[in-house]
Write an enzyme that holds these catalytic residues in place. Sequence first.
Site, PDB file in Angstrom:
ATOM      1  N   ASP A  80     -10.891   1.824  -2.886  1.00  0.00           N
ATOM      2  CA  ASP A  80     -11.432   1.586  -1.542  1.00  0.00           C
ATOM      3  C   ASP A  80     -12.951   1.636  -1.571  1.00  0.00           C
ATOM      4  O   ASP A  80     -13.602   1.149  -0.645  1.00  0.00           O
ATOM      5  CB  ASP A  80     -10.912   2.640  -0.559  1.00  0.00           C
ATOM      6  CG  ASP A  80      -9.566   2.247   0.024  1.00  0.00           C
ATOM      7  OD1 ASP A  80      -9.071   1.145  -0.302  1.00  0.00           O
ATOM      8  OD2 ASP A  80      -9.000   3.037   0.803  1.00  0.00           O
ATOM      9  N   ASP A 123       0.834  -1.205   0.000  1.00  0.00           N
ATOM     10  CA  ASP A 123       0.000   0.000   0.000  1.00  0.00           C
ATOM     11  C   ASP A 123       0.870   1.257   0.000  1.00  0.00           C
ATOM     12  O   ASP A 123       2.077   1.201   0.301  1.00  0.00           O
ATOM     13  CB  ASP A 123      -0.888  -0.038   1.266  1.00  0.00           C
ATOM     14  CG  ASP A 123      -2.232   0.624   1.059  1.00  0.00           C
ATOM     15  OD1 ASP A 123      -2.355   1.444   0.136  1.00  0.00           O
ATOM     16  OD2 ASP A 123      -3.155   0.327   1.841  1.00  0.00           O
TER      17      ASP A 123
HETATM   18  C1  GLA Z   1      -5.735   1.930   2.275  1.00  0.00           C
HETATM   19  C2  GLA Z   1      -6.162   0.734   1.452  1.00  0.00           C
HETATM   20  C3  GLA Z   1      -7.183  -0.056   2.202  1.00  0.00           C
HETATM   21  C4  GLA Z   1      -6.627  -0.517   3.523  1.00  0.00           C
HETATM   22  C5  GLA Z   1      -6.128   0.688   4.318  1.00  0.00           C
HETATM   23  C6  GLA Z   1      -5.365   0.265   5.547  1.00  0.00           C
HETATM   24  O1  GLA Z   1      -6.761   2.845   2.407  1.00  0.00           O
HETATM   25  O2  GLA Z   1      -6.634   1.160   0.205  1.00  0.00           O
HETATM   26  O3  GLA Z   1      -7.594  -1.170   1.422  1.00  0.00           O
HETATM   27  O4  GLA Z   1      -5.569  -1.427   3.294  1.00  0.00           O
HETATM   28  O5  GLA Z   1      -5.251   1.502   3.527  1.00  0.00           O
HETATM   29  O6  GLA Z   1      -4.919   1.343   6.281  1.00  0.00           O
END
Ligand code: GLA
Length: 708
Positions: free
Chosen positions: A520, A450
């Site tokens: 997300d 990420d």
């Molecule tokens: C980002 C990712 C999510 C999750 C969060 C965790 O927003 O896109 O899928 O992994 O971080 O903090």
Amino acid sequence: MSATEVIRIDAGGWGLSWAADEEGRLHQLGLGVEGHDVSVDVAPRWYPSTFPTLDGTDPFRPPPLQITHADGTLSTRLALRAVERDTIDGGEHVVVRTGDELTGLAVEHHARTHSASGVLEQWVEVHHDESGPVTLLAYDSIAPFLLVADDAEVCHFGGSGWADEWRWSTDPLVIGTTVLGNLGGIQPHLQRSPCLLVSPDGPSSDDAGTVIGLSVCWGGNAHFSLDVRPTAEPAAPRELRLRAGANPLGAPYRLEPGVRFVTPSVAWTWSTAGRDRVTASFHDWARARILRDPDERRMIVANNWEATFFDFDEARITGLIDGAADIGAEVFLLDDGWFGTELPRDDDTQGLGDWEPDERKLPGGLGPLVDAATDAGIRFGIWVEPEMVNPRSVLHRTHPEWVVRDRRDPREHRNQLLLDPLRAQVRDFEVDVVTQTLARAPGTSYVKWDANRPVTDPGSATLPADRQANLWVDLVHATWDVMARATAAHPDVEMMLCASGGGRVDFGTLRWFHEFWTSDNTDPVARVRMQWACSHFFPASTMAAHVTRWGGRPLDFASAVALSGRFGLDVDLDALTDAEREVLRRAVTVARRTQDVVQSGSVHRYVSPVEGPDRSRAAWSVGGIGGRTILFAYQLEHSSTPPPLLVLRGLRAGAACRVTTFDLTGDGCDVVETLDVAQLAEGLPWPLSEPLTARVWEIAELDAGDDR
Ligand code: GLA
């Protein structure tokens, strides 16, 4: 080369022709379907310049290459030096070498063809031996020149930012210069995808019309610039100069003598059969040239993020692992919140950078979780964010100098800062985050990588004062170096690319990953529209799509939407009713049955959820694998227009078909009937009326083989 010798690039069904004039300046003779087969009718100097450089050939448009030379000279005047051709990997690599007589600066145009798909990759390399550094103010990878209709259109994909990726816009190509770019350095694709569709002859459709598809393969700021001018020609009333590449806004690049500057590759293709053909080209090319393990079916992932966020312990996770295995998932992915010792990561305010398991939540570390997954017969995966740090962390206390910043106090974003990958120590640390995490959890075979903030205070202590802006380009190469090393060290680990959702979805970065987290935003209504747009370029095998509770939609509808991507789940498996569990079990069974086709088949689109007066419905099919086609239909909202007929394409004429309508309600009562293709070709009646309903069919041609 003589003045009339033509440089032809055959990109597979289309291409381009260039020729030098008597002074050696390159001109574009032809572009498009017959573009690689054009001869010189009049002197080359009468054709448009191939790549203007403030050389006087196209003085009123922004140039694709603009350089201030070491002695302050602002113009660059390039002449052809040589053309080299190599046959590689199902295509050709053509290098067109040019040089500036006055300054000695060299510019190489690189073109790599892939005839089987019709995708052409092009980039530019610049180097020099001037008396000091030169400054690159514009550095595009391509700048084709086209005559376009006055109703020419462009489809682009830019939204409001987080959770709004791949928002579809169709706009006329208006007179003037339109720049479609993104910024932020990290996760720029949250604002705008580096992909574009241009319909130069006027509106195109899924299966008709001329469409140019383009994608900048760059994990940083990218842009398209569309400069449109009227002409006196009634047949082709406008001129378009289309520039594509890295976004140079705020990023003039100081280039030392002897150093090679390589622009991102732009992958592009030319269809005369509508957008589905563009999709087929990008998917075939991606499978041949970009994707890791393209022939393997991607596994069904169960993630804990939306189920627990940061709030879990070992018992909770082992419970979810058992639930995931029980439902039929193949990998369990433990997300953010598992680490941080002195400053544990109970929310996003602290602990990022301290990659040791949190002993309060996981007293036995990660080992027992991997064991639990192994005992349950599934694989284990883990989330990392190696490029970032919370100021409230042991790492930042130890190495406050490691972050990207200028002389001001750095601005926090999601309570975190970006580590500066231009430092060798930081790159080593980032590779080590992956290696150490995998070492702490032997047997882990899946990593979600990420990156949750953009660059806001650009600056690197590794760069001298007059080169601070090099950060924007150097950052991408340094990050790619880290990704290349981390994945080379762990070739058997599957990798998911994520940046606050789909913030880093480009074919340049995807080389080290198997798939990406599309957004997300997992509300299935929003996801249908995002996946519709994204799938124009990226195959479903790369497009992670999970069933979640976002939006409070029915689980069978959410499942039907996830089934059209790389299927997975992110729901609290301990909080399911029996009926809900059956819905998910059923979805997993259908995923296992359909995902070989969905992930690798050819896409045909029928009903658009993003264009036209009524955007309440969507339908498309994916097929051609073993004579099987999977058809998806979604009713997103109440409709204002009569229901369409689904007239399927891509089926073999004359074949009889076994058509299975999957029951996703959990009762498992699929309907199976035998129809011939002629009946299907007449059109299936639209089967849905209520919002938030969906239909998934499998159409199996009887006695058919793989004809993709
Ligand atoms: C980002 C990712 C999510 C999750 C969060 C965790 O927003 O896109 O899928 O992994 O971080 O903090």
